[in-house]
Enzyme design. Sequence first.
Site, PDB file in Angstrom:
ATOM      1  N   ASP A  29      36.042  27.201 -31.634  1.00  0.00           N
ATOM      2  CA  ASP A  29      35.573  26.804 -30.307  1.00  0.00           C
ATOM      3  C   ASP A  29      36.308  25.529 -29.899  1.00  0.00           C
ATOM      4  O   ASP A  29      35.998  24.442 -30.381  1.00  0.00           O
ATOM      5  CB  ASP A  29      34.054  26.549 -30.323  1.00  0.00           C
ATOM      6  CG  ASP A  29      33.242  27.837 -30.507  1.00  0.00           C
ATOM      7  OD1 ASP A  29      33.823  28.853 -30.972  1.00  0.00           O
ATOM      8  OD2 ASP A  29      32.038  27.831 -30.195  1.00  0.00           O
ATOM      9  N   LYS A  32      33.438  29.573 -22.680  1.00  0.00           N
ATOM     10  CA  LYS A  32      32.145  29.016 -23.102  1.00  0.00           C
ATOM     11  C   LYS A  32      31.800  27.866 -22.170  1.00  0.00           C
ATOM     12  O   LYS A  32      32.680  27.109 -21.772  1.00  0.00           O
ATOM     13  CB  LYS A  32      32.285  28.560 -24.559  1.00  0.00           C
ATOM     14  CG  LYS A  32      31.105  27.796 -25.124  1.00  0.00           C
ATOM     15  CD  LYS A  32      31.316  27.508 -26.628  1.00  0.00           C
ATOM     16  CE  LYS A  32      30.307  26.510 -27.149  1.00  0.00           C
ATOM     17  NZ  LYS A  32      30.538  26.153 -28.584  1.00  0.00           N
ATOM     18  N   LYS A  84      30.219  32.812 -23.528  1.00  0.00           N
ATOM     19  CA  LYS A  84      29.256  32.115 -24.386  1.00  0.00           C
ATOM     20  C   LYS A  84      28.624  30.940 -23.650  1.00  0.00           C
ATOM     21  O   LYS A  84      29.261  29.908 -23.470  1.00  0.00           O
ATOM     22  CB  LYS A  84      29.951  31.610 -25.664  1.00  0.00           C
ATOM     23  CG  LYS A  84      29.009  30.801 -26.581  1.00  0.00           C
ATOM     24  CD  LYS A  84      29.689  30.382 -27.885  1.00  0.00           C
ATOM     25  CE  LYS A  84      28.792  29.425 -28.677  1.00  0.00           C
ATOM     26  NZ  LYS A  84      29.453  28.933 -29.901  1.00  0.00           N
TER      27      LYS A  84
END
Lengths: 323, 783
Positions: A160, A223, A259
């Site tokens: 991430d 995300k 996400k």
Amino acid sequence: MASTETRAHPHTRNPGIPLDLDAVESITVNRSATERRAATLPGRRTVKKDWQAAWLLRAIQCIDLTTLSGDDTPGNVHRLCAKARNPVNTEILAKLGVDPITVGAVCVYHQYVEDCVRNLEGSGIPVAAVSTGFPAGLSPFRERIHEIKASVAAGASEIDIVITRAHVLKGDWQALYGEMQQFREACGEAHVKAILATGELGTLTNVARASVVCMQAGADFIKTSTGKEPVNATIPVGLVMTRMIRNYQQQTGWKVGFKPAGGIRTAKQSLDFLIMMKEELGDAWLSPSLFRLGASTLLSDIERQLEHFITGRYSAYNRHAMG
Amino acid sequence: MSKVSEILNSMEYGPAPETSQPAIDWINEHHGKFGVFLGGSWHSTETFYTSYCPANGNALAQIAQCGSKEVDAAVSSARSAQKDWLALGGEGRSRFLYAIARQIQKHSRLFAVLETLDNGKPIRETRDIDIPLVARHFYYHAGWARLMDSEFPNYESVGVCGQIIPWNFPLLMLCWKIAPALAMGNTVILKPAEFTSLTALLFAEICEQIGLPKGVVNIVTGDGETGKLIVNNPGIDKIAFTGSTDVGRILRKATAGTPKKLSLELGGKSPFVIFEDADLDSAVEGLVDAIWFNQGQVCCAGSRLLVQEGVAEQVYKKIRQRMDKLRVGDPLDKAVDIGAIVDKVQLDRIDELVKQGVAEGAEIDQPTCNFPAGGWYYPPTLLTGVEPASTVAQIEIFGPVLVAMTFRTPAEAVALANNTVYGLASSVWTQNLDIAHDIAAQIKAGTVWVNCSNQFDASVGFGGYRESGYGREGGREGLFEYLQWKTPTTSAKKPPEIKPTKSESNDLDRTHKMFIGGKQARPDGAYSISLNLTPGGVAEVSQGNRKDIRNAVEAADNAALGWANTASFTRAQILYYFAENLEAASTQLKNALTQRGHSEKQAQEELEQAVERVLHYAAWADKYEGTVHQVPMRGLVYTRNEPLGPVGVIAPSDSPLLGFLSSTLPLIAMGNTVVVVPSEHNPLPAVELYRVIEASDFPTGVWNIVTGFQAELEKTIAEHDGLQGVWHFGTAEGGSLTQAASIGNLKQTWCQLGKTIDWTTTPDQEWLRRATQVKNVWVPYGA
């Protein structure tokens, strides 16, 4: 190594496309209209009874169970891994008539990647590492690249990354595209989730444009947040990002995951996000291959709701194992 | 595999039923049969009819079919209650309205479920939209009740109001009618639509519970025949109607010549305009709110999509995808978007129109839907390849059917948007401020929603332009429909006789032509009217006919847009200059007055007052401004007080100069163009004005003056579809005829029906209000 394993959540990766500046700069988002849709969405759809139970189990399967605190130790990380393997009391699962499930992934700092990989061995649960100078993303660029490679080497199969917010705020899409491309390259076989830190991007139009640039540069997921910004995952932001994913898929054929992370604490919120995925993107996005919920305390609330569904009594937190 | 396991695989939405039991229990408490609520108590009738649940076709309840006995009783109880209700004062009335609002909130779910059962619309809409708006409407008007005396000193209550509402928003339309009426001291007889009476009956129970004085609210159920009885009842002072344009025409005709006030909220074919720079995903979502709200059974539904050509295919694709996600089904399911059509009659009509559209060449898109058995359902529908000439592009379908067309430029978007007989609402999607406000100004509709659709609030007046009706509901502007202007009247002066005497004057013969399109024009018929003059002699004025009216309307129409868009400051300056020139022409004007019976002193006075009147409207020309409504939304809702367009005026016969100008200037000051017929009893001052007008820089066609017999010309004027309004200060018969003849294009009429106005009184804002129509522009914003 991730490359030698069968992936827990297989999906065809988005290879990216050349930077299409026209496509980026022509995007504008109307905030009021977006917020109106976001506000009415939870009122338009709901799931009840068995459907609610099933959907909550799906939410659990999509959780990136996360701990990202300065005071993380091997002890609480191990506890998290144990919870990831058995997110729901087996008795509850048995009563629901459902086979054992796990969460989508465990998400930690680089420091604990190896620990987690060891801990989760055989479970099929991937380990995700936050990276690139998380959460601000302002460490020297070379170190950010190095950090990705180190985490992948340690066994992380998902990375991430955080983008440089300045690129978005200055409209320097070329720089954002370049950065994202290099992050992806450094990830190798590991899947890359691009954290936009939407709470720091100022406008929904910026959120949309940053989403598109990151997808063009090859992000597997986009995300919302690090969880450290003042405002994290909200439905309006989610709506903008999912619409961009839809447009990108229609334009290129590639499916990119989504996400939301940060501030998702209740079972109801997780259902709202799942409903949004089904409505805006379709059923393909209702699986951990294309949808994750970044959360830490959410799981406990879902467990309470599941127990309520079975017993008809409202449950309490102390009845469920800590993560 | 367990059920939960199966769902975990399929990830379907399951059923999410809202229980109908409390509503069914309520119906059962009444043994499934409802009487009529009049004079504060319940009465039975001779005949009943069955009301059905559109979701499954089952009978719901027996509803009283009211006849003349019930209507008469309701009117007389409303009449006897009105005086005390008014005397209760604003504070007292306010408390009752507040109590109603509270009760509606306390029983909101029962109202929502009952409404859904009766009407077929999704519970989400009744629960989240209709009922909260109803409560808000009563709170808002509870406030106005207190403010009536201080805010509307020149107005009084109308009296007894007959209100007829449609089935698409049963309780919401009830509150739009009842709240302002009660606030302004009126009492009401309300007839719900025959398909959907139940929430009105539950509302009546609330009125009982809070102890609303008997007779203030009367709920009379029944079909169109009952409606007719209300409309024709001489004891009623005002008719308020929401429904179809065809019925609106019938009501206008039926009430013509009576003292009944009339407000009409009628049909629409509202444009939904998407510019290429719009947030297209949000625009498509806006369409869901526009045309798939309430199964498209919405008078202001955005049913005519106009999309800029470059993005049309992209938008159509998005619409098709979005349609696939719409869930059609049991309206009591909380996750249903589109419920049942109210009745089989409506379903058949929708089906028939769509088939006709396809037969005329439209391409049809409909998602596959599984409808519940027994009910009346229609799938969301997109018709593309539709041309303005297609039936489906012109006719109000009143169902979940969107017709789509493309445009190239903003100007073409406006032209297409306005290419309709209706003018209820519109929606404009663009991220560009310049485009948004420019298009909003040009679309002829009572409401413009920028980047949103079907937004409503009690503080914002809602109502139509053109054949979508007149009057507003909501906001300060809506209160006037329930207020009677205290007309400053005077006893009529008998106009001088027309009989010609033999000319003994040695003056050079004068030719009085007409004034059309900025030129002095000879009458088409080549006849003159001879007028005897006081000192002796005869004046001859042109005798206009219907072709002269036609020419005058054409000139007024050509000038309308330009004059409306002329800066109000410029209009003011022209009027000041007109006053100057008027004074300079005093000799001729006074002469024109004394020649037909004014004394020297009277003529002097009238001239001075006339100059003052021009200055008065010059002063107002740039000051009758719109407001910004305070809606519970981040954004602006601003009012534009727009001119009607070309308006016909039948000028008064008394005060031939002052009356002529007073009845015309408010229109001109507000940006309308006029076709005026001066009184044949003394048209001479008007005729003398030609040169004054010519000298005063009015653009060509702003004033058009056709002399002749009013009784001959007023019908042509009233019937002319190119005129948007008629002000009638002539005879009572003429006014009555004008109202009846106005139904062709449902132009607004303001007829004094023989009342003579005291022209010496300084006019109040009622004149400006009458000379304009309110457009509300909704502009949500957000960086």
